[in-house]
Design an enzyme around this catalytic site. Structure first.
Site, PDB file in Angstrom:
ATOM      1  N   ASN A   1       0.865  -1.180   0.000  1.00 48.72           N
ATOM      2  CA  ASN A   1       0.000   0.000   0.000  1.00 48.72           C
ATOM      3  C   ASN A   1       0.903   1.231   0.000  1.00 48.72           C
ATOM      4  O   ASN A   1       1.487   1.572   1.019  1.00 48.72           O
ATOM      5  CB  ASN A   1      -0.891  -0.028   1.255  1.00 48.72           C
ATOM      6  CG  ASN A   1      -1.744   1.223   1.383  1.00 48.72           C
ATOM      7  OD1 ASN A   1      -1.823   2.023   0.449  1.00 48.72           O
ATOM      8  ND2 ASN A   1      -2.377   1.385   2.540  1.00 48.72           N
ATOM      9  N   TRP A   2       1.001   1.860  -1.168  1.00 46.35           N
ATOM     10  CA  TRP A   2       1.907   3.012  -1.276  1.00 46.35           C
ATOM     11  C   TRP A   2       1.298   4.298  -0.741  1.00 46.35           C
ATOM     12  O   TRP A   2       1.966   5.331  -0.688  1.00 46.35           O
ATOM     13  CB  TRP A   2       2.324   3.218  -2.741  1.00 46.35           C
ATOM     14  CG  TRP A   2       3.294   2.189  -3.249  1.00 46.35           C
ATOM     15  CD1 TRP A   2       3.871   1.176  -2.527  1.00 46.35           C
ATOM     16  CD2 TRP A   2       3.801   2.070  -4.581  1.00 46.35           C
ATOM     17  NE1 TRP A   2       4.700   0.437  -3.339  1.00 46.35           N
ATOM     18  CE2 TRP A   2       4.682   0.966  -4.603  1.00 46.35           C
ATOM     19  CE3 TRP A   2       3.596   2.784  -5.751  1.00 46.35           C
ATOM     20  CZ2 TRP A   2       5.354   0.571  -5.752  1.00 46.35           C
ATOM     21  CZ3 TRP A   2       4.265   2.392  -6.904  1.00 46.35           C
ATOM     22  CH2 TRP A   2       5.136   1.293  -6.900  1.00 46.35           C
TER      23      TRP A   2
ATOM     24  N   HIS B   1      -9.743   1.308   4.732  1.00 46.33           N
ATOM     25  CA  HIS B   1      -8.455   1.498   5.421  1.00 46.33           C
ATOM     26  C   HIS B   1      -8.646   2.505   6.556  1.00 46.33           C
ATOM     27  O   HIS B   1      -9.412   3.464   6.424  1.00 46.33           O
ATOM     28  CB  HIS B   1      -7.401   2.004   4.423  1.00 46.33           C
ATOM     29  CG  HIS B   1      -6.030   2.004   5.005  1.00 46.33           C
ATOM     30  ND1 HIS B   1      -5.586   3.009   5.851  1.00 46.33           N
ATOM     31  CD2 HIS B   1      -5.011   1.112   4.912  1.00 46.33           C
ATOM     32  CE1 HIS B   1      -4.347   2.726   6.236  1.00 46.33           C
ATOM     33  NE2 HIS B   1      -3.972   1.582   5.680  1.00 46.33           N
TER      34      HIS B   1
ATOM     35  N   GLU C   1      -5.643  -4.620  10.608  1.00 47.39           N
ATOM     36  CA  GLU C   1      -4.619  -3.588  10.774  1.00 47.39           C
ATOM     37  C   GLU C   1      -4.912  -2.798  12.042  1.00 47.39           C
ATOM     38  O   GLU C   1      -5.704  -1.838  12.012  1.00 47.39           O
ATOM     39  CB  GLU C   1      -4.629  -2.641   9.576  1.00 47.39           C
ATOM     40  CG  GLU C   1      -4.253  -3.308   8.277  1.00 47.39           C
ATOM     41  CD  GLU C   1      -3.664  -2.298   7.301  1.00 47.39           C
ATOM     42  OE1 GLU C   1      -2.523  -2.492   6.884  1.00 47.39           O
ATOM     43  OE2 GLU C   1      -4.332  -1.307   6.977  1.00 47.39           O
TER      44      GLU C   1
ATOM     45  N   GLY D   1       2.250   2.538  10.729  1.00 49.62           N
ATOM     46  CA  GLY D   1       3.237   3.612  10.586  1.00 49.62           C
ATOM     47  C   GLY D   1       3.930   4.005  11.876  1.00 49.62           C
ATOM     48  O   GLY D   1       4.575   5.043  11.955  1.00 49.62           O
TER      49      GLY D   1
ATOM     50  N   SER E   1       3.135  -1.799  10.398  1.00 47.81           N
ATOM     51  CA  SER E   1       4.581  -1.842  10.614  1.00 47.81           C
ATOM     52  C   SER E   1       5.221  -3.191  10.263  1.00 47.81           C
ATOM     53  O   SER E   1       6.157  -3.640  10.931  1.00 47.81           O
ATOM     54  CB  SER E   1       4.924  -1.441  12.052  1.00 47.81           C
ATOM     55  OG  SER E   1       4.521  -0.102  12.285  1.00 47.81           O
TER      56      SER E   1
ATOM     57  N   GLY F   1       2.850  -1.033   4.273  1.00 47.37           N
ATOM     58  CA  GLY F   1       2.892   0.377   3.898  1.00 47.37           C
ATOM     59  C   GLY F   1       4.324   0.824   3.686  1.00 47.37           C
ATOM     60  O   GLY F   1       4.941   0.575   2.646  1.00 47.37           O
ATOM     61  N   GLY F   2       4.895   1.471   4.695  1.00 46.52           N
ATOM     62  CA  GLY F   2       6.225   2.079   4.592  1.00 46.52           C
ATOM     63  C   GLY F   2       7.291   1.177   3.983  1.00 46.52           C
ATOM     64  O   GLY F   2       8.055   1.611   3.104  1.00 46.52           O
TER      65      GLY F   2
HETATM   66  P1  PGA Z   1       2.668   0.568   7.603  1.00 46.53           P
HETATM   67  O1  PGA Z   1       1.219   0.757   6.921  1.00 46.53           O
HETATM   68  O2  PGA Z   1       3.230  -0.735   7.096  1.00 46.53           O
HETATM   69  O3  PGA Z   1       3.463   1.745   7.168  1.00 46.53           O
HETATM   70  O4  PGA Z   1       2.436   0.523   9.080  1.00 46.53           O
HETATM   71  C1  PGA Z   1       0.367  -0.334   6.713  1.00 46.53           C
HETATM   72  C2  PGA Z   1      -0.955   0.114   6.127  1.00 46.53           C
HETATM   73  O5  PGA Z   1      -1.434   1.200   6.526  1.00 46.53           O
HETATM   74  O6  PGA Z   1      -1.550  -0.558   5.275  1.00 46.53           O
END
Ligand code: PGA
Length: 268
Positions: free
Chosen positions: A10-11, A96, A168, A174, A214, A235-236
């Site tokens: 997920n960018w 999300h 999530e 994040g 994360s 994400g990140g």
């Molecule tokens: P993250 O984001 O890996 O940066 O915690 C995950 C997401 O929000 O799908």
């Protein structure tokens, strides 16, 4: 039932078109995506078409990060499921937590989006998760139950329907904090049980429940080792080709190479 692990990137609101295409080219050169896992990229809307083109001939699939529930109409600034399919999207992230919290998306709206995606031949990845406060007050399962119940209330799920659930925890997104594998497993098991009671055992046994929050190359293996964790939403750590490739290798059951830890090439 065999559930093929899903690793989704997920960018969010990151990368221009040239940056997106550069990522795909670098990523595809790093390694052959292992056939044991399904890999999907969710770039921003602006990069969907060029990323689809750059992915041609590879097994990596395309996802959108959101959509409207109508096919077309006077909805300024919105994107429809038909338009997403037209670009080659197979999946769409729905509900999300950033949409729920920053854009006030409610359960009713998310439910309409889930059923529209299924009707239009897109597989929804329905995201659910509790905030830190909800967890501390012991309300995690209650929140998840409400989000799944209402998110799927207009959905017609049969055995073989492609829908994915993503757990999530909001406090893990994040933040660098991940749910302990056992904590994730407890919620994933609960989610699978809920799907069984709503849609029957066959749907529940085939449905992938993935974890996000994360996720990194270092923690993927321990999360994936849990019985009811069928993949990860990243994400990140999905913004850099090397780290996303390491997550995929790890999800496919290949141990991390020592080289990788020293910043070397991802082994084949
Ligand atoms: P993250 O984001 O890996 O940066 O915690 C995950 C997401 O929000 O799908």
């Amino acid at each position: 039932m065999e559930r093929k692990p899903l690793v989704a990137a997920n960018w969010k609101m990151n990368k221009t078109v040239p940056e997106s295409v550069d990522f795909v080219q670098e990523f595809l050169q790093l390694f052959a995506v292992p056939p044991e896992v399904e890999v999907v990229l969710a770039p921003p809307f602006t990069s969907l078409a060029p990323v689809a083109k750059a992915l041609e001939g590879s097994p990596v699939g395309l996802a959108a990060q959101n959509m409207h529930w109508e096919e077309a109409g006077a909805y300024t600034g919105e994107i429809s499921p038909v338009q997403l399919r037209d670009l080659g999207c197979r999946y769409v992230l729905l509900g999300h937590s950033e949409r729920r919290h920053y854009f006030a998306e409610g359960d009713g709206e998310i439910s309409q989006k889930v059923s529209a995606a299924l009707r239009e031949g897109l597989s929804p990845i329905l995201c659910v998760g509790e905030t830190l406060g909800e967890r501390e007050y012991g309300k995690t399962l209650e929140v998840i139950e409400r989000q799944i119940g209402s998110g799927t209330q207009e959905a017609d799920l049969e055995d073989g329907t492609e829908m994915v659930l993503a757990y999530e925890p909001v406090w893990a997104i994040g933040t660098g904090k991940t749910a302990r594998p056992e904590e994730a497993q407890e919620v994933h098991r609960f989610m699978r049980g809920m799907v069984a009671s709503l849609f029957g055992g066959a749907v529940s046994a085939g449905m992938r429940v993935i974890y996000g929050g994360s996720v990194s190359p270092e923690n993927t293996a321990e999360i994936m080792a849990m019985e009811d964790v069928d993949g990860v939403l990243v994400g990140g750590a999905s913004l850099v080709p090397e780290s996303f490739a390491r997550i995929i290798k790890s999800a496919a059951g290949n141990p991390l190479d020592t080289d990788d830890d020293q910043g070397g090439q991802v082994g084949l």
